[in-house]
Write a protein that holds these residues in place. Structure first.
Motif, PDB file in Angstrom:
ATOM      1  N   MET A 181      25.275  45.749  39.805  1.00 10.55           N
ATOM      2  CA  MET A 181      25.334  45.718  38.354  1.00 10.55           C
ATOM      3  C   MET A 181      26.036  44.445  37.924  1.00 10.55           C
ATOM      4  O   MET A 181      26.906  43.939  38.623  1.00 10.55           O
ATOM      5  N   TYR A 182      25.665  43.924  36.755  1.00  9.27           N
ATOM      6  CA  TYR A 182      26.419  42.809  36.221  1.00  9.27           C
ATOM      7  C   TYR A 182      27.842  43.273  35.963  1.00  9.27           C
ATOM      8  O   TYR A 182      28.062  44.276  35.293  1.00  9.27           O
ATOM      9  N   ALA A 183      28.799  42.524  36.478  1.00 12.31           N
ATOM     10  CA  ALA A 183      30.202  42.859  36.240  1.00 12.31           C
ATOM     11  C   ALA A 183      30.675  42.004  35.078  1.00 12.31           C
ATOM     12  O   ALA A 183      30.930  40.823  35.230  1.00 12.31           O
ATOM     13  N   GLN A 184      30.764  42.595  33.910  1.00  9.45           N
ATOM     14  CA  GLN A 184      31.125  41.850  32.719  1.00  9.45           C
ATOM     15  C   GLN A 184      32.634  41.911  32.539  1.00  9.45           C
ATOM     16  O   GLN A 184      33.220  42.961  32.422  1.00  9.45           O
ATOM     17  N   ALA A 211      36.251  44.281  37.177  1.00 13.54           N
ATOM     18  CA  ALA A 211      35.128  43.381  36.937  1.00 13.54           C
ATOM     19  C   ALA A 211      35.400  41.994  37.504  1.00 13.54           C
ATOM     20  O   ALA A 211      36.527  41.504  37.487  1.00 13.54           O
ATOM     21  N   HIS A 212      34.356  41.377  38.017  1.00 13.26           N
ATOM     22  CA  HIS A 212      34.430  39.998  38.489  1.00 13.26           C
ATOM     23  C   HIS A 212      33.150  39.290  38.056  1.00 13.26           C
ATOM     24  O   HIS A 212      32.056  39.854  38.198  1.00 13.26           O
ATOM     25  N   PRO A 213      33.249  38.074  37.537  1.00 13.51           N
ATOM     26  CA  PRO A 213      32.064  37.407  36.982  1.00 13.51           C
ATOM     27  C   PRO A 213      30.946  37.141  37.983  1.00 13.51           C
ATOM     28  O   PRO A 213      29.796  36.976  37.602  1.00 13.51           O
ATOM     29  N   LYS A 214      31.249  37.108  39.279  1.00 13.55           N
ATOM     30  CA  LYS A 214      30.211  36.848  40.277  1.00 13.55           C
ATOM     31  C   LYS A 214      29.733  38.119  40.979  1.00 13.55           C
ATOM     32  O   LYS A 214      28.929  38.062  41.903  1.00 13.55           O
ATOM     33  N   SER A 215      30.222  39.254  40.533  1.00 10.57           N
ATOM     34  CA  SER A 215      29.833  40.521  41.148  1.00 10.57           C
ATOM     35  C   SER A 215      28.558  41.043  40.508  1.00 10.57           C
ATOM     36  O   SER A 215      28.331  40.889  39.316  1.00 10.57           O
ATOM     37  N   GLY A 216      27.725  41.697  41.312  1.00 12.33           N
ATOM     38  CA  GLY A 216      26.560  42.371  40.777  1.00 12.33           C
ATOM     39  C   GLY A 216      25.424  41.426  40.420  1.00 12.33           C
ATOM     40  O   GLY A 216      25.191  40.414  41.061  1.00 12.33           O
ATOM     41  N   GLY A 217      24.701  41.753  39.368  1.00 13.91           N
ATOM     42  CA  GLY A 217      23.569  40.945  38.961  1.00 13.91           C
ATOM     43  C   GLY A 217      22.258  41.485  39.468  1.00 13.91           C
ATOM     44  O   GLY A 217      21.223  40.820  39.392  1.00 13.91           O
TER      45      GLY A 217
END
Length: 364
Positions: free
Chosen positions: A21-24, A262-268
Motif C-alpha cells: 500500500m502507499y504509505a502516506q 508510514a514511510h514515503p518509500k513503503s508500499g506503492g
C-alpha cells in the motif's frame, strides 16, 4: 465519498497482499529521524559504545541495493560476531519493522543487516515495485553475500530472520543456502498462496481471470505500454471505513503502514505482471530441504497463523523446530507493540544463541 462497501471492493485485491500500500506520511505521528527510521526507540545518532547503524549500498545482479547494517555495542572490527540477515515484509522497507528487529538483535550482540528489496524502497530497478519470488529470494542471498564479508562477521555463524512476506521468502532461501545456520520467521506470510487464492481463500473464484489480466499486463509492458499495478494507490479512509475492513490484518495493516509507521518509500502496490510468478509459487514447496534449526513465531490471535502452522507441519527435516506463539498478539502487533516485541526478541535471542553461538568464543 465512496461507500464502505465500495472501499472494501477497491481494497480487496490490494490489502489482501497485506502491506502493498502507499504509505502516506502522517506528519502528526511520524517523527523525523536522520536515518529515516520510523519505529519507536530508533537510533538517532551513532554513539561510541552503543548500537550503531551504517547505511550501505552494494550491487546485486546489476542493481544498487540500499541496506542498513547494525553493529552491536562496543563493536570492534578485530573481533568476530555472529550475524543475522533480516528480510522485510511485502511492501515494507528497511526502516520499519525489519529495522526494529535489526536494532534489537544488535543490542544483544549480533551484527545485523536489512535491505530494501530490489525494485523497491531505496534500492534500484525499473519498473518500480516488481515483486517476484525469485527477486525476493535473491535479495536474501545478496544480504548474506554482503554481510559475510563485513568486518567482524563470523561467516560460520549467520542466521536468518524473515518477517511476514519476508518470512515466506526466507523459508525458500534457506532450502538451498546453507550459509544460514539457523532460520526464524515472524508472522510468516505465504505470498504465493495469498496472491493465488486470496487471503483466507477469498479470491479462489477469480484465479483464471487474474492470471489473464497478468498475462495481458506483461504483453502490454513488453510492447512499451503503461506498466499496470495491483494496489497502486490507497484511498484515505475514515476511522469508520477502516473498522469496516473485513479482516484484522487489513485494519491493523492499514493503520500501521499509512498512519503510525508510514514511510514515503513503503508500499506503492506491485506490478500486475508479477502475478505470473507469484500465483504459481508457494513458500512451502520444497520446505523439506530445510535441515537447519527452525523457529516460527506468530501471534496467537493472528489471522495469518494458519500459514505458519502449515509450513511448520511440512518442515519435516528441520534439525530442530518450534512453533512459538505470542499470546494475545495479532499479526501487525508483533511489528510494534512493546510487550510483544520484547517477547519475540527474547525468544529469538535464545534461539540464535543456542544455534549460532553456543560453540563460539564470543559471549553475547
Amino acid at each position: 465519498m465512496r461507500s464502505t462497501k465500495n472501499v472494501v471492493g477497491i481494497l480487496i485485491t490490494m490489502i489482501i497482499a497485506m502491506e502493498n500500500m502507499y504509505a502516506q506520511t502522517d506528519t502528526n505521528t511520524q517523527v523525523q529521524n536522520p536515518f529515516g527510521l520510523v519505529y519507536t526507540g530508533a537510533i538517532t545518532e551513532n554513539i561510541n559504545g552503543k548500537v550503531n547503524i551504517h547505511p550501505v549500498n552494494y550491487e546485486l545482479n546489476g542493481l544498487k541495493i540500499a541496506a542498513n547494517v547494525y553493529t552491536p555495542p562496543n563493536y570492534t572490527a578485530s573481533q568476530t560476531y555472529p550475524a543475522v540477515v533480516i528480510a522485510h515484509p511485502n511492501g515494507g522497507v528497511k526502516e520499519q519493522v525489519a529495522g526494529l528487529y535489526a536494532q534489537r538483535m544488535a543490542e544483544v550482540g549480533y551484527i545485523t543487516i536489512t535491505a530494501d528489496a530490489a525494485y523497491q524502497g531505496a534500492s534500484g530497478g525499473e519498473p518500480r515495485n516488481v515483486d517476484t519470488p525469485s527477486n525476493r529470494i535473491e535479495d536474501i542471498h545478496g544480504m548474506a553475500d554482503f554481510i559475510s564479508k563485513y568486518k567482524g562477521v563470523d561467516q560460520g555463524n549467520i542466521g536468518l530472520l524473515g518477517i511476514c512476506g519476508g518470512g515466506g521468502y526466507s523459508l525458500k532461501a534457506a532450502q538451498s543456502d546453507k550459509r544460514f545456520k539457523a532460520v526464524a520467521t515472524l508472522s510468516m506470510f505465504n505470498s504465493g498462496e495469498v496472491r493465488r487464492n486470496g487471503f483466507l481463500k477469498s479470491q479462489v473464484g477469480s484465479i483464471q481471470e487474474r492470471l489473464d489480466q497478468a498475462s495481458k499486463a506483461r504483453a502490454q509492458e513488453v510492447s512499451g505500454g503503461e506498466v499496470l499495478y495491483v494496489g497502486g494507490g490507497t484511498p484515505s479512509l475514515t476511522d469508520e471505513q477502516i473498522a469496516a475492513l473485513p479482516f484484522e490484518l487489513y485494519r491493523e495493516g492499514y493503520i500501521y503502514y499509512n498512519k503510525t509507521h508510514a514511510h514515503p518509500k513503503s508500499g506503492g502496490g506491485y506490478t500486475m505482471s508479477s502475478l505470473l510468478d507469484l500465483m504459481t509459487w508457494d513458500a512451502t514447496d520444497g520446505i523439506e530441504l530445510i535441515d537447519q534449526p527452525l523457529l516460527m513465531v506468530t501471534g496467537s490471535k493472528a489471522d495469518t497463523y494458519y500459514m505458519s502452522d502449515k509450513a511448520f507441519e511440512k518442515a519435516i527435516n528441520a534439525k530442530t523446530k518450534e512453533l512459538f506463539l505470542i499470546n494475545g498478539a495479532t499479526h501487525i502487533e508483533t511489528y510494534w507493540k512493546p510487550e510483544y516485541v520484547n517477547k519475540v526478541v527474547s525468544k529469538l535471542t535464545s534461539f540464535f544463541q543456542d544455534n549460532l553461538v553456543k560453540n563460539d568464543s564470543n559471549e553475547l
